[in-house]
Design a protein around this motif. Structure first.
Motif, mmCIF file in Angstrom:
data_model
loop_
_atom_site.group_PDB
_atom_site.id
_atom_site.type_symbol
_atom_site.label_atom_id
_atom_site.label_comp_id
_atom_site.label_asym_id
_atom_site.label_seq_id
_atom_site.Cartn_x
_atom_site.Cartn_y
_atom_site.Cartn_z
ATOM 1 N N ASP A 282 0.832 -1.209 0.000
ATOM 2 C CA ASP A 282 0.000 0.000 0.000
ATOM 3 C C ASP A 282 0.866 1.259 0.000
ATOM 4 O OD1 ASP A 282 -2.256 -1.563 0.011
ATOM 5 O OD2 ASP A 282 -2.604 -1.406 2.171
ATOM 6 N N LEU A 283 1.949 1.232 0.770
ATOM 7 C CA LEU A 283 2.869 2.369 0.788
ATOM 8 C C LEU A 283 3.509 2.578 -0.578
ATOM 9 C CD1 LEU A 283 4.689 1.845 4.217
ATOM 10 C CD2 LEU A 283 3.114 3.702 3.635
ATOM 11 N N GLN A 284 3.884 1.482 -1.231
ATOM 12 C CA GLN A 284 4.502 1.588 -2.549
ATOM 13 C C GLN A 284 3.529 2.161 -3.571
ATOM 14 O OE1 GLN A 284 5.669 -2.494 -2.967
ATOM 15 N NE2 GLN A 284 7.726 -2.158 -2.170
ATOM 16 N N LEU A 285 2.283 1.708 -3.531
ATOM 17 C CA LEU A 285 1.283 2.217 -4.471
ATOM 18 C C LEU A 285 1.004 3.696 -4.234
ATOM 19 C CD1 LEU A 285 -1.246 -0.772 -4.506
ATOM 20 C CD2 LEU A 285 0.261 -0.051 -6.369
ATOM 21 N N ALA A 286 0.931 4.083 -2.965
ATOM 22 C CA ALA A 286 0.674 5.486 -2.650
ATOM 23 C C ALA A 286 1.847 6.369 -3.054
ATOM 24 C CB ALA A 286 0.388 5.637 -1.155
ATOM 25 N N LEU A 287 3.063 5.835 -2.921
ATOM 26 C CA LEU A 287 4.252 6.626 -3.218
ATOM 27 C C LEU A 287 4.475 6.789 -4.714
ATOM 28 C CD1 LEU A 287 6.760 8.002 -1.937
ATOM 29 C CD2 LEU A 287 7.921 5.788 -2.122
ATOM 30 N N ALA A 288 4.059 5.809 -5.503
ATOM 31 C CA ALA A 288 4.379 5.800 -6.930
ATOM 32 C C ALA A 288 3.872 7.036 -7.667
ATOM 33 C CB ALA A 288 3.816 4.538 -7.579
ATOM 34 N N GLY A 289 2.773 7.614 -7.222
ATOM 35 C CA GLY A 289 2.218 8.762 -7.919
ATOM 36 C C GLY A 289 2.651 10.108 -7.369
ATOM 37 N N ARG A 290 3.537 10.112 -6.388
ATOM 38 C CA ARG A 290 3.933 11.373 -5.755
ATOM 39 C C ARG A 290 5.167 11.974 -6.421
ATOM 40 N NH1 ARG A 290 3.957 10.072 0.637
ATOM 41 N NH2 ARG A 290 5.335 11.904 0.537
ATOM 42 N N GLN A 291 5.230 13.292 -6.418
ATOM 43 C CA GLN A 291 6.374 13.988 -7.003
ATOM 44 C C GLN A 291 7.639 13.813 -6.158
ATOM 45 O OE1 GLN A 291 6.531 15.608 -9.964
ATOM 46 N NE2 GLN A 291 4.441 14.914 -10.363
#
Length: 264
Positions: free
Chosen positions: A40-49
């Protein structure tokens, strides 16, 4: 005496209820939910600048890209993937923190690809030529044609597997660093296609050699070796990477030696 035993039983029961049972439950929950929380952390991080803003973020992104792009060969040991992720995280984070930015990441990928091209070529040449006498191997090394550390066709099967696993790890590292560069820069690497083609062909080839499978001869990949590296530096890179891959984890000193060899 009975009072003493009753007291001991009470203490043991209290410890089981108040300490052991909650700790056991916490461990079970961590094992079952930990990987899901990390995904979940990886998925949330993938779209962040700011997904490469910290060392922790870099590691999470490296894990994501490794899982997406790398398929290790059959002869890879269970800990090889973790070592590749650790090395890619250290190289990427160091490149980004030193101010080199994404250009420094692709430079590390280029060095790895160049070493990989030479190393796999040395394996193929050794397999074609068979065992080389010791005197001939020393002469070759002295002329600077091919560092003797890259491949020894007269070595034992166990030693050859150690080398082949390191070559597979280097191929996986090349793919991962290329993916990190493309993700953090937002553009395709100029030689990214050649790097991936070389690495993927190598992953197949190490299984072919190590497991004695039928397959085509090694032809190399044009355009994958983008840098000229001296025989001494090739030998140093191979030696430090082989040492890191062969060591039981964790091996921070051996990883640091490889990172320093890449940095030059």
């Amino acid at each position: 005496m009975a009072v003493g035993w009753d007291h001991a039983f009470f203490i043991a029961a209290l410890w089981l209820v108040c300490v052991f049972a909650p700790a056991r439950i916490a461990v079970e929950v961590l094992h079952s939910r930990g990987p899901r929380i990390r995904r979940d952390l990886q998925l949330a991080l993938a779209g962040r600048q700011d997904r490469y803003a910290t060392s922790e973020h870099v590691t999470l992104m490296v894990e994501t890209l490794f899982a997406r792009e790398v398929h290790l060969p059959r002869l890879a040991p269970p800990d090889l993937g973790g070592k590749v992720i650790e090395a890619a995280s250290r190289l990427s984070d160091g490149a980004l923190r030193r101010g080199g930015g994404s250009a420094a990441v692709v430079q590390a990928a280029t060095i790895c690809a160049t070493l990989l091209q030479h190393w796999t070529g040395a394996v193929a040449a050794g397999e074609s030529a068979g065992a080389v006498p010791e005197a001939a191997r020393r002469a070759t090394a002295g002329n600077g044609v091919a560092p003797p550390a890259l491949w020894d066709p007269s070595a034992s099967v166990q030693d050859q597997w150690v080398t082949l696993r390191a070559v597979a790890g280097l191929a996986a590292l090349t793919i991962t660093l290329t993916a990190v560069y493309e993700d953090c820069s937002g553009r395709a690497a100029e030689a990214g296609g050649a790097f991936r083609a070389l690495a993927e062909a190598t992953l197949d080839y190490v299984d072919q050699v190590g497991l004695l499978l039928d397959g085509p001869p090694w032809d190399g990949v044009e355009g994958a070796a983008q840098r000229e590296l001296s025989p001494e530096r090739l030998s140093r890179l191979a030696e430090t990477w082989l040492g890191f891959c062969a060591a039981p984890p964790p091996a921070p000193r051996r990883l640091r030696a490889f990172v320093e060899a890449v940095a030059g």
